[in-house]
Design an enzyme around this catalytic site. Sequence first.
Site, PDB file in Angstrom:
ATOM      1  N   ASP A  34       7.019  13.047  29.445  1.00  0.00           N
ATOM      2  CA  ASP A  34       6.387  13.560  28.223  1.00  0.00           C
ATOM      3  C   ASP A  34       6.691  15.048  28.121  1.00  0.00           C
ATOM      4  O   ASP A  34       7.442  15.595  28.935  1.00  0.00           O
ATOM      5  CB  ASP A  34       4.871  13.278  28.224  1.00  0.00           C
ATOM      6  CG  ASP A  34       4.360  13.016  26.808  1.00  0.00           C
ATOM      7  OD1 ASP A  34       4.533  13.896  25.939  1.00  0.00           O
ATOM      8  OD2 ASP A  34       3.819  11.927  26.557  1.00  0.00           O
ATOM      9  N   HIS A  85       8.002  13.709  22.273  1.00  0.00           N
ATOM     10  CA  HIS A  85       7.402  13.767  23.620  1.00  0.00           C
ATOM     11  C   HIS A  85       8.464  14.048  24.686  1.00  0.00           C
ATOM     12  O   HIS A  85       8.450  13.442  25.763  1.00  0.00           O
ATOM     13  CB  HIS A  85       6.665  12.458  23.930  1.00  0.00           C
ATOM     14  CG  HIS A  85       5.403  12.274  23.126  1.00  0.00           C
ATOM     15  ND1 HIS A  85       4.241  12.932  23.428  1.00  0.00           N
ATOM     16  CD2 HIS A  85       5.138  11.533  22.023  1.00  0.00           C
ATOM     17  CE1 HIS A  85       3.303  12.590  22.561  1.00  0.00           C
ATOM     18  NE2 HIS A  85       3.827  11.745  21.688  1.00  0.00           N
ATOM     19  N   GLU A 108       4.923   9.222  17.628  1.00  0.00           N
ATOM     20  CA  GLU A 108       4.549  10.599  17.313  1.00  0.00           C
ATOM     21  C   GLU A 108       5.730  11.569  17.356  1.00  0.00           C
ATOM     22  O   GLU A 108       5.647  12.614  17.988  1.00  0.00           O
ATOM     23  CB  GLU A 108       3.459  11.075  18.286  1.00  0.00           C
ATOM     24  CG  GLU A 108       2.205  10.242  18.221  1.00  0.00           C
ATOM     25  CD  GLU A 108       1.131  10.698  19.194  1.00  0.00           C
ATOM     26  OE1 GLU A 108      -0.031  10.679  18.810  1.00  0.00           O
ATOM     27  OE2 GLU A 108       1.457  11.065  20.344  1.00  0.00           O
TER      28      GLU A 108
HETATM   29  C1  ACM Z   1       0.167   6.908  21.690  1.00  0.00           C
HETATM   30  O1  ACM Z   1      -1.026   6.934  21.926  1.00  0.00           O
HETATM   31  N1  ACM Z   1       0.765   7.962  21.150  1.00  0.00           N
HETATM   32  C2  ACM Z   1       0.975   5.751  21.970  1.00  0.00           C
END
Ligand code: ACM
Length: 540
Positions: free
Chosen positions: A172, A241, A304
């Site tokens: 991440d 991420h 995201e």
């Molecule tokens: C997530 O909670 N962004 C998969």
Amino acid sequence: MHLKIVPRPVSHGTRRGRFVLDGRTALTADPALTGVAAWLRAELGQVTGGELLPGTPGPGTITLGLGDDLGPEAYRLSVGDDGVAIDAGGPAGAFYGAQTFRQLLPAAAYRRSPATEPLVAPGVHIEDEPRFGWRGCLLDVARHFMTKHDLLRFIDLMALHKLNVLHLHLTDDQGWRVEIRRYPRLTEVGAWRRESQTGWNGAMDGRPHGGYYTQDDLREIVAYAAARHVTVVPEIDLPGHTQAAIAAYPELGNLGTPLEVRTTWGIGRNVLNAEDATVAFFKNVLDEVLELFPSPYVCVGGDECRKEQWRESPSAQRRIRELGLRDEEELQSWFIHQFDDFLAARGRRLVGWDEILEGGLAPGAVVASWRGDLGAVAAARRGHDVINCSNTQVYFDYRQGPGEDEPVPFGTVLALEDVYAFEPVPAQLRDDPAAERVLGAQCGVWTELIDSNRRVDYMVFPRLAAFAETVWGPPGRDLEDFRARLAGHLPRLAAIGVEYRPESGPLPWQTRPGVPGRPEDPKEWQATIDAWTSNLRDLA
Ligand code: ACM
């Protein structure tokens, strides 16, 4: 008799007699079940002080055998004066039968030293098998690293609850946790951050944090999990991420200027560029990941991914034109497709968060639906297999109670009974053949605000026990019955040394005054959910 078995077995009845486990107990197994026998010998040997040598089936012996009529995860357990017999459809079923047998014993059976009290199991007959094949838990070891030792303990705790998929969130913005031989800077640089934000928006702690698993560590973790019938599904999150990877190899990013491994929380702007060299880099990474993780499923994230940098970057705009795409959303979809084809060609199935639905997917891809139930409905109706990871029901980073003393509160309240009420098949799919697409469900242990293994214990237990009931047992719940069984289950967790949250609230040392959370006003919370899911609503 009220058995304190968690998760609740499908059916049980009483039998005459009982079984006393002691230093003379024998254990004998079908050759197909030697792995289970070895595990059970090691576990029970610690509390009996004996070796559980092979013996004749009958009184004083635990016998593991195969039953032709049973599914691979199903078992029948019979306990009485005539011994213990576990019949199973295969090694997984035998393992679950053995787990259930252990739960018939006093909590002392979970200690690592010879018991000082008699280890007596009541006479019972149990028939059991799981409802879902995917009974998962996501563990985020990127935001806060978990040592190998603690990870192995966590796998044991999952197996105790008959969960069988560990989704390991390895990378991440704030850390890269898997050694990749071809790109050593991923861990030399990407596994360490200068400091961390305390709580959600608090001061910086001024202390470096980090760690990673070597490839040998990961082989050990995968083998340890396999011996407990847990599949480890690796996640390499793309194309968002990824700041830790960009910090290690700046050419993967959009800015051309150095970045550090991220030290704060939230959804970051720094995402991968969409150059062929970047896609090739991550294919090389995945080549090594596939060697380490035999799992048929491999997660490439896809969640995201902010689009500002792609909108501002001349080279991303050039890529969009070159590839004949409409916009940045399609660029994201194109990006994921590169890995969809790559994994399919290697006999693996891509798993991605529900954002991967936006733009169409290869038929074999599996959707991990996290934004409420909507992604699950949309994916199943489009013919994709789905894992229900609903944030509003099974995200264990969310607060457990409304009280002021709740440590580092985040998200909406997900109390034990809320998790227990979770139904993996969304209501909208109940009478729809697409419900068959729901492979199971997965709870999420995201660790931005969970900064140590003690906090993991606090956030995960006993909610994991409630979750286990939702994926193992038949539909329909009985909260009072669950609570009564949990009363017998908590002493097991205590014997293991799990620092779970009491249902009455945190113990004084478990509160964390001064560490800021992100308390959600219910209206704001709903607005956040609505914004997140606006594009999903159209798909569902
Ligand atoms: C997530 O909670 N962004 C998969």
